[in-house]
Design a protein around this motif. Structure first.
Motif, PDB file in Angstrom:
ATOM      1  N   SER A  43      70.352  23.109  13.249  1.00 44.23           N
ATOM      2  CA  SER A  43      70.953  24.401  12.907  1.00 44.23           C
ATOM      3  C   SER A  43      70.060  25.582  13.277  1.00 44.23           C
ATOM      4  O   SER A  43      70.551  26.656  13.584  1.00 44.23           O
ATOM      5  N   ASP A  44      68.732  25.412  13.237  1.00 48.86           N
ATOM      6  CA  ASP A  44      67.843  26.522  13.610  1.00 48.86           C
ATOM      7  C   ASP A  44      66.893  26.148  14.751  1.00 48.86           C
ATOM      8  O   ASP A  44      65.957  26.868  15.034  1.00 48.86           O
ATOM      9  N   TYR A  45      67.144  25.024  15.399  1.00 53.14           N
ATOM     10  CA  TYR A  45      66.370  24.573  16.565  1.00 53.14           C
ATOM     11  C   TYR A  45      64.877  24.471  16.267  1.00 53.14           C
ATOM     12  O   TYR A  45      64.051  24.890  17.059  1.00 53.14           O
ATOM     13  N   SER A  46      64.548  23.895  15.117  1.00 53.57           N
ATOM     14  CA  SER A  46      63.145  23.655  14.797  1.00 53.57           C
ATOM     15  C   SER A  46      62.923  22.152  14.672  1.00 53.57           C
ATOM     16  O   SER A  46      63.875  21.386  14.485  1.00 53.57           O
ATOM     17  N   LEU A  47      61.671  21.728  14.793  1.00 52.04           N
ATOM     18  CA  LEU A  47      61.379  20.306  14.674  1.00 52.04           C
ATOM     19  C   LEU A  47      60.004  20.092  14.079  1.00 52.04           C
ATOM     20  O   LEU A  47      59.144  20.959  14.109  1.00 52.04           O
ATOM     21  N   LEU A  48      59.830  18.906  13.511  1.00 51.26           N
ATOM     22  CA  LEU A  48      58.554  18.479  12.950  1.00 51.26           C
ATOM     23  C   LEU A  48      58.077  17.304  13.785  1.00 51.26           C
ATOM     24  O   LEU A  48      58.743  16.265  13.853  1.00 51.26           O
ATOM     25  N   LEU A  49      56.954  17.467  14.451  1.00 49.24           N
ATOM     26  CA  LEU A  49      56.378  16.462  15.341  1.00 49.24           C
ATOM     27  C   LEU A  49      55.204  15.820  14.622  1.00 49.24           C
ATOM     28  O   LEU A  49      54.324  16.524  14.111  1.00 49.24           O
ATOM     29  N   MET A  50      55.182  14.467  14.565  1.00 49.37           N
ATOM     30  CA  MET A  50      54.156  13.756  13.795  1.00 49.37           C
ATOM     31  C   MET A  50      53.544  12.605  14.598  1.00 49.37           C
ATOM     32  O   MET A  50      53.854  11.440  14.374  1.00 49.37           O
ATOM     33  N   PRO A  51      52.647  12.889  15.563  1.00 48.88           N
ATOM     34  CA  PRO A  51      51.980  11.812  16.291  1.00 48.88           C
ATOM     35  C   PRO A  51      50.842  11.219  15.458  1.00 48.88           C
ATOM     36  O   PRO A  51      50.254  11.890  14.607  1.00 48.88           O
ATOM     37  N   ASN A  52      50.530   9.933  15.709  1.00 49.17           N
ATOM     38  CA  ASN A  52      49.414   9.299  15.001  1.00 49.17           C
ATOM     39  C   ASN A  52      48.773   8.221  15.850  1.00 49.17           C
ATOM     40  O   ASN A  52      49.379   7.718  16.801  1.00 49.17           O
ATOM     41  N   LEU A  53      47.546   7.872  15.507  1.00 46.23           N
ATOM     42  CA  LEU A  53      46.772   6.824  16.179  1.00 46.23           C
ATOM     43  C   LEU A  53      46.176   5.939  15.095  1.00 46.23           C
ATOM     44  O   LEU A  53      45.579   6.444  14.142  1.00 46.23           O
ATOM     45  N   ASN A  54      46.355   4.621  15.218  1.00 46.49           N
ATOM     46  CA  ASN A  54      45.891   3.662  14.213  1.00 46.49           C
ATOM     47  C   ASN A  54      44.972   2.638  14.883  1.00 46.49           C
ATOM     48  O   ASN A  54      45.332   2.060  15.906  1.00 46.49           O
ATOM     49  N   TRP A  55      43.816   2.407  14.268  1.00 44.51           N
ATOM     50  CA  TRP A  55      42.816   1.496  14.830  1.00 44.51           C
ATOM     51  C   TRP A  55      42.428   0.474  13.780  1.00 44.51           C
ATOM     52  O   TRP A  55      42.024   0.816  12.677  1.00 44.51           O
ATOM     53  N   SER A  56      42.553  -0.788  14.134  1.00 47.75           N
ATOM     54  CA  SER A  56      42.079  -1.867  13.279  1.00 47.75           C
ATOM     55  C   SER A  56      40.619  -2.113  13.653  1.00 47.75           C
ATOM     56  O   SER A  56      40.314  -2.856  14.585  1.00 47.75           O
ATOM     57  N   ALA A  57      39.704  -1.470  12.927  1.00 44.14           N
ATOM     58  CA  ALA A  57      38.289  -1.484  13.281  1.00 44.14           C
ATOM     59  C   ALA A  57      37.616  -2.818  12.974  1.00 44.14           C
ATOM     60  O   ALA A  57      36.631  -3.180  13.596  1.00 44.14           O
ATOM     61  N   ALA A  58      38.113  -3.555  11.985  1.00 47.23           N
ATOM     62  CA  ALA A  58      37.571  -4.857  11.598  1.00 47.23           C
ATOM     63  C   ALA A  58      38.665  -5.600  10.839  1.00 47.23           C
ATOM     64  O   ALA A  58      39.746  -5.073  10.623  1.00 47.23           O
ATOM     65  N   ASP A  59      38.380  -6.849  10.443  1.00 46.58           N
ATOM     66  CA  ASP A  59      39.373  -7.620   9.701  1.00 46.58           C
ATOM     67  C   ASP A  59      39.804  -6.929   8.406  1.00 46.58           C
ATOM     68  O   ASP A  59      40.923  -7.112   7.947  1.00 46.58           O
ATOM     69  N   ASN A  60      38.912  -6.151   7.817  1.00 45.06           N
ATOM     70  CA  ASN A  60      39.215  -5.523   6.535  1.00 45.06           C
ATOM     71  C   ASN A  60      39.053  -4.001   6.569  1.00 45.06           C
ATOM     72  O   ASN A  60      38.888  -3.378   5.539  1.00 45.06           O
ATOM     73  N   LEU A  61      39.120  -3.397   7.758  1.00 43.04           N
ATOM     74  CA  LEU A  61      38.951  -1.950   7.889  1.00 43.04           C
ATOM     75  C   LEU A  61      39.987  -1.388   8.862  1.00 43.04           C
ATOM     76  O   LEU A  61      40.091  -1.854  10.003  1.00 43.04           O
ATOM     77  N   ALA A  62      40.737  -0.399   8.414  1.00 44.46           N
ATOM     78  CA  ALA A  62      41.728   0.273   9.254  1.00 44.46           C
ATOM     79  C   ALA A  62      41.495   1.778   9.190  1.00 44.46           C
ATOM     80  O   ALA A  62      41.236   2.335   8.123  1.00 44.46           O
ATOM     81  N   LEU A  63      41.571   2.432  10.339  1.00 36.25           N
ATOM     82  CA  LEU A  63      41.393   3.879  10.428  1.00 36.25           C
ATOM     83  C   LEU A  63      42.604   4.495  11.120  1.00 36.25           C
ATOM     84  O   LEU A  63      43.123   3.925  12.081  1.00 36.25           O
ATOM     85  N   SER A  64      43.041   5.649  10.637  1.00 38.44           N
ATOM     86  CA  SER A  64      44.187   6.350  11.210  1.00 38.44           C
ATOM     87  C   SER A  64      43.892   7.834  11.310  1.00 38.44           C
ATOM     88  O   SER A  64      43.144   8.382  10.503  1.00 38.44           O
TER      89      SER A  64
END
Length: 99
Positions: A43-64
């Protein structure tokens, strides 16, 4: 509703009745994923853009990390002109450690 301070700070949204959205995720390699989503207010030609990057750094560690980008006409003084034009651009980082 645009005049409500909570909408102007980007805390609340969904002023329209119809939205379009798409989301996806792509595996760059087994430890690194890129993804994101787009929400469009036609209706007002606006948008919300949400890019992300996810890294599994170790078996028990995740970073985003990612962005929230509101794209649309910015307010004219105190008068809002689009819904997602009110959303402040934000950078985020997140970490999870499992034990």
């Amino acid at each position: 509703q645009y005049g409500n301070p909570r909408y102007q700070r980007g805390e609340l949204w969904l002023l329209n009745k119809i939205y379009a959205a798409v989301a996806g995720q792509y595996e760059i390699n087994p430890l690194l994923n890129a993804g994101g989503a787009i929400i469009i207010n036609p209706s007002d030609y606006s948008l919300l853009l949400m890019p992300n990057l996810n890294w599994s750094a170790a078996d028990n560690l995740a970073l985003s990390a990612g962005l929230l980008l509101g794209i649309g006409q910015r307010p004219d003084g105190i008068t809002p002109r689009s819904e997602f034009g009110l959303v402040p651009n934000s950078l985020f980082a997140h970490g999870s450690y499992y034990f």
